[in-house]
Scaffold this motif. Structure first.
Motif, PDB file in Angstrom:
ATOM      1  N   THR A  22      39.455  66.050  69.550  1.00 14.85           N
ATOM      2  CA  THR A  22      39.608  64.902  68.970  1.00 14.85           C
ATOM      3  C   THR A  22      38.266  64.566  68.114  1.00 14.85           C
ATOM      4  N   GLU A  23      37.037  64.711  68.943  1.00 15.55           N
ATOM      5  CA  GLU A  23      35.953  64.541  67.940  1.00 15.55           C
ATOM      6  C   GLU A  23      35.633  65.203  66.983  1.00 15.55           C
ATOM      7  N   ASP A  24      35.739  66.522  66.962  1.00 13.56           N
ATOM      8  CA  ASP A  24      35.804  67.387  65.885  1.00 13.56           C
ATOM      9  C   ASP A  24      36.382  67.141  64.698  1.00 13.56           C
ATOM     10  N   ILE A  25      37.567  66.846  64.726  1.00 14.95           N
ATOM     11  CA  ILE A  25      38.680  66.740  63.896  1.00 14.95           C
ATOM     12  C   ILE A  25      38.604  65.110  63.122  1.00 14.95           C
ATOM     13  N   CYS A  26      38.367  64.412  64.291  1.00 11.99           N
ATOM     14  CA  CYS A  26      38.144  62.750  63.694  1.00 11.99           C
ATOM     15  C   CYS A  26      36.701  62.653  63.125  1.00 11.99           C
ATOM     16  N   ARG A  27      35.820  63.438  63.142  1.00 16.44           N
ATOM     17  CA  ARG A  27      34.604  63.145  62.675  1.00 16.44           C
ATOM     18  C   ARG A  27      34.429  63.230  61.126  1.00 16.44           C
ATOM     19  N   HIS A  28      35.002  64.080  60.556  1.00 17.36           N
ATOM     20  CA  HIS A  28      35.207  64.007  59.168  1.00 17.36           C
ATOM     21  C   HIS A  28      35.897  62.745  58.489  1.00 17.36           C
ATOM     22  N   VAL A  29      36.644  62.323  59.152  1.00 16.65           N
ATOM     23  CA  VAL A  29      37.494  60.948  58.817  1.00 16.65           C
ATOM     24  C   VAL A  29      36.744  59.690  58.932  1.00 16.65           C
ATOM     25  N   GLU A  30      36.062  59.811  59.947  1.00 15.81           N
ATOM     26  CA  GLU A  30      35.446  58.526  60.356  1.00 15.81           C
ATOM     27  C   GLU A  30      33.966  58.410  59.591  1.00 15.81           C
ATOM     28  N   ALA A  31      33.372  59.453  59.112  1.00 13.63           N
ATOM     29  CA  ALA A  31      32.123  59.527  58.545  1.00 13.63           C
ATOM     30  C   ALA A  31      32.165  59.293  57.046  1.00 13.63           C
ATOM     31  N   LYS A  32      31.135  58.688  56.340  1.00 12.88           N
ATOM     32  CA  LYS A  32      30.847  58.822  55.180  1.00 12.88           C
ATOM     33  C   LYS A  32      31.352  59.885  54.113  1.00 12.88           C
ATOM     34  N   ILE A 179      55.811  62.728  59.619  1.00 15.64           N
ATOM     35  CA  ILE A 179      56.239  62.605  61.125  1.00 15.64           C
ATOM     36  C   ILE A 179      54.981  63.203  61.937  1.00 15.64           C
ATOM     37  N   GLY A 180      54.374  64.403  61.503  1.00 13.64           N
ATOM     38  CA  GLY A 180      53.560  65.071  62.278  1.00 13.64           C
ATOM     39  C   GLY A 180      52.177  64.287  62.384  1.00 13.64           C
ATOM     40  N   LEU A 181      52.134  63.431  61.439  1.00 12.66           N
ATOM     41  CA  LEU A 181      50.607  62.613  61.041  1.00 12.66           C
ATOM     42  C   LEU A 181      50.643  61.692  62.102  1.00 12.66           C
ATOM     43  N   ILE A 182      51.829  61.094  62.605  1.00 12.90           N
ATOM     44  CA  ILE A 182      51.754  59.868  63.294  1.00 12.90           C
ATOM     45  C   ILE A 182      50.925  59.868  64.548  1.00 12.90           C
ATOM     46  N   PRO A 183      50.940  60.843  65.589  1.00 15.55           N
ATOM     47  CA  PRO A 183      50.285  60.745  66.621  1.00 15.55           C
ATOM     48  C   PRO A 183      48.787  60.895  66.419  1.00 15.55           C
ATOM     49  N   ASP A 184      48.468  61.727  65.373  1.00 17.74           N
ATOM     50  CA  ASP A 184      46.941  61.735  64.914  1.00 17.74           C
ATOM     51  C   ASP A 184      46.613  60.364  64.297  1.00 17.74           C
ATOM     52  N   LEU A 185      47.253  59.675  63.521  1.00 13.94           N
ATOM     53  CA  LEU A 185      46.954  58.333  62.960  1.00 13.94           C
ATOM     54  C   LEU A 185      46.672  57.442  64.257  1.00 13.94           C
ATOM     55  N   ALA A 186      47.416  57.348  65.121  1.00 11.76           N
ATOM     56  CA  ALA A 186      47.342  56.506  66.329  1.00 11.76           C
ATOM     57  C   ALA A 186      46.061  56.792  67.053  1.00 11.76           C
ATOM     58  N   THR A 187      45.600  58.253  67.104  1.00 15.10           N
ATOM     59  CA  THR A 187      44.330  58.236  67.493  1.00 15.10           C
ATOM     60  C   THR A 187      43.128  57.794  66.838  1.00 15.10           C
ATOM     61  N   ILE A 188      43.089  58.023  65.491  1.00 10.81           N
ATOM     62  CA  ILE A 188      42.322  57.434  64.690  1.00 10.81           C
ATOM     63  C   ILE A 188      42.219  55.787  64.665  1.00 10.81           C
ATOM     64  N   ARG A 189      43.476  55.244  64.791  1.00 14.30           N
ATOM     65  CA  ARG A 189      43.557  53.767  64.948  1.00 14.30           C
ATOM     66  C   ARG A 189      42.955  53.387  66.170  1.00 14.30           C
ATOM     67  N   ASP A 190      43.172  53.992  67.385  1.00 10.65           N
ATOM     68  CA  ASP A 190      42.306  53.768  68.643  1.00 10.65           C
ATOM     69  C   ASP A 190      40.975  53.743  68.709  1.00 10.65           C
ATOM     70  N   ARG A 191      40.416  54.771  67.767  1.00  8.57           N
ATOM     71  CA  ARG A 191      38.808  54.863  67.816  1.00  8.57           C
ATOM     72  C   ARG A 191      38.517  54.144  66.713  1.00  8.57           C
ATOM     73  N   ASN A 437      46.101  69.421  62.878  1.00  9.48           N
ATOM     74  CA  ASN A 437      46.905  68.570  63.617  1.00  9.48           C
ATOM     75  C   ASN A 437      46.294  68.619  64.793  1.00  9.48           C
ATOM     76  N   MET A 438      45.579  67.546  65.479  1.00 10.39           N
ATOM     77  CA  MET A 438      45.079  67.445  66.820  1.00 10.39           C
ATOM     78  C   MET A 438      46.098  67.525  67.831  1.00 10.39           C
ATOM     79  N   ALA A 439      47.358  66.723  67.774  1.00 12.10           N
ATOM     80  CA  ALA A 439      48.175  66.657  68.809  1.00 12.10           C
ATOM     81  C   ALA A 439      48.755  68.318  68.912  1.00 12.10           C
ATOM     82  N   GLU A 440      48.927  69.168  68.083  1.00 11.47           N
ATOM     83  CA  GLU A 440      49.573  70.411  68.357  1.00 11.47           C
ATOM     84  C   GLU A 440      48.706  71.454  68.668  1.00 11.47           C
ATOM     85  N   VAL A 441      47.285  71.159  68.286  1.00 10.74           N
ATOM     86  CA  VAL A 441      46.256  71.923  68.702  1.00 10.74           C
ATOM     87  C   VAL A 441      46.022  71.802  70.075  1.00 10.74           C
TER      88      VAL A 441
END
Length: 475
Positions: A22-32, A179-191, A437-441
């Motif tokens: 979660t941390e490795d893949i979300c990092r580049h989305v959340e960073a500037k 559809i494949g994005l939805i679980p990962d989008l929820a993870t980013i939403r929660d963070r 894809n975080m969920a599938e990894v």
């Protein structure tokens, strides 16, 4: 005691836990955005603006600004259209067919491949509009009721089949990707820390809760979409090939085109996935998720499909000779020895000879060699479409009408437009959405990792169960 098979090297290295994924893949989305991303994005936007100006001028002045003539009525526009459609094939194949075959190595690359498919199909569709000349009449290709007039489309024409095939392919690919994005989008939403981010990602996540029922329906709909997309992989480029195969022009009128075009599409698509994923792997530091095993698996597919394409080239020449039709024989001899011999040589070198280097395990597992060969494959596949289209037209039955095709700045500019469009949107995707894809990894982490993730006191930790020398070749 947990046991892992030493036969299969891990697909996730670095002793990752669920929290690490979660941390490795979300990092580049959340960073500037980084400076490198901004440089690449600005270059893409500048290219897109220049290309857009060329497209606008093409529509304003008409197709006379292209290098077309009475003999060569199709050239760069159709070449680019077929090339982009072919590139879009790898994403759906990785997502759908490999999902149905339960291939775990697809999990780290399917997200970016699906996005590549969507952007490539949009680029291909842009060339359909361009070579219409009057894009505001594009709705004429649709089966609209007579309330719009008495003109109906010719359903016997494969050009109309293209509209149905590509629009269906795009729709299914877009839904599959989202559809494949939805679980990962929820993870980013929660963070998310800001209200704006929480609202945007929360809206896109469509109320995902991660319940057992939600996961059950997610897997169910994924299989349904994979089942729908699988025949599209075969049908779309088959229909594109029929634009040529249903004609009577020597060099086009051949029944080998449908399987030959499909193999070539997968061939070029996987090469483009390699180029994009190798850059993404380095820029976002995803070497532990996009491993040498993923690169080698894709290179094996490239070798297979490249060999099929090579056999198709040889078969074309044999059938032209065996048919006894002098016009057909001349069309293929002219390709190899005529004025466009250099394009034919480039095609054969890049598509037939170069991929055979992947028989070497060292080259197949080398990042540098893979990137270089993948670029050559895409160059070769563009020249393949150019050779098929232009060399079959520039010399017809009457020598008095023979002509050469030379592209103008607007032919080139419209092609540049597609690159600007593609890379601009891919850069936006890679920055604001999880590129892996975080969920599938996570779903394959226990069976495809150097460690078995274990939850201790509410914290995900890893227990090493395999030798770290598994990935020795990748070091």
């Amino acid at each position: 005691m947990h046991v892992t098979s030493p036969v299969r090297p891990p697909l996730v290295t670095g002793a990752k836990t669920y929290a690490d994924v979660t941390e490795d893949i979300c990092r580049h989305v959340e960073a500037k955005p980084t400076k490198e991303w901004w440089v690449a994005f600005i270059i893409s936007v500048v290219v897109l603006i220049y290309g857009t100006a060329c497209v606008f001028w093409t529509w304003w002045e008409g197709l006379g600004v292209w290098g077309l003539n009475k003999t060569v009525g199709w050239a760069w526009d159709i070449t680019n259209f077929v090339w982009w459609v072919g590139i879009g094939h790898a994403g759906t194949l990785i997502s759908a067919i490999l999902l149905l075959f339960r291939q775990k190595w697809r999990t780290s690359i399917n997200r970016a491949a699906e996005a590549m498919t969507i952007f490539a199909v949009l680029c291909a569709a842009s060339f359909i509009l361009m070579h219409m000349g009057r894009p505001w009449m594009a709705y004429w290709a649709l089966p609209l009721p007579n309330a719009f007039g008495s003109l109906w489309v010719n359903f016997n024409s494969p050009l109309v089949w293209d509209v149905f095939a590509i629009s269906t392919y795009f729709s299914v690919s877009l839904v599959f990707w989202y559809i494949g994005l939805i679980p990962d989008l929820a993870t980013i939403r929660d963070r998310a820390r800001s209200k704006v981010s929480r609202f945007i990602y929360g809206s896109l996540a469509m109320g995902w809760t991660g319940s057992a029922k939600a996961w059950s329906r997610y897997e169910y709909i994924s299989l349904i979409l994979a089942g729908l997309a699988t025949p599209l992989v075969l049908s779309v480029h088959t229909i594109v090939s029929m634009d040529f195969a249903t004609s009577v022009i020597p060099g086009w009128h051949t029944t080998i085109f449908p399987p030959y075009f499909v193999a070539g599409a997968i061939f070029s698509g996987f090469a483009m996935v390699q180029n994009l994923m190798l850059i993404t792997r380095v820029v976002y530091k995803l070497e532990d998720y996009i491993t040498i095993e993923h690169i080698e698996s894709m290179n094996k597919v490239i070798t297979l499909t490249g060999s099929i394409v090579g056999v198709a080239y040889i078969t074309e020449f044999f059938i032209a000779w065996y048919s006894g039709v002098e016009y057909e024989s001349y069309a293929f001899i002219n390709r190899a020895t005529g004025p466009y011999w250099w394009a034919y040589l480039t095609m054969m070198t890049c598509n037939v000879i170069t991929p055979q280097l992947f028989w070497s395990r060292y080259i197949r597992r080398s990042v540098t060699w893979t990137f270089f060969i993948a670029i050559l494959v895409n160059i070769g596949m563009w020249f393949e479409r150019f050779v098929i289209i232009v060399t079959s037209l520039h010399r017809d039955y009457l020598p008095s009408s023979w002509a050469m095709f030379s592209p103008t700045m607007f032919d080139i500019g419209d092609y540049i437009f597609s690159f600007g469009f593609f890379f601009t949107f891919f850069l936006l995707f890679s920055k604001f959405l999880p590129v892996v894809n975080m969920a599938e990894v996570k779903s394959v982490l226990r069976s495809s990792s150097e460690t078995l993730p274990k939850k201790v006191a509410g914290v995900a930790k890893g227990e090493r169960v395999a030798s770290p020398n598994y990935n020795k070749d990748a070091q």
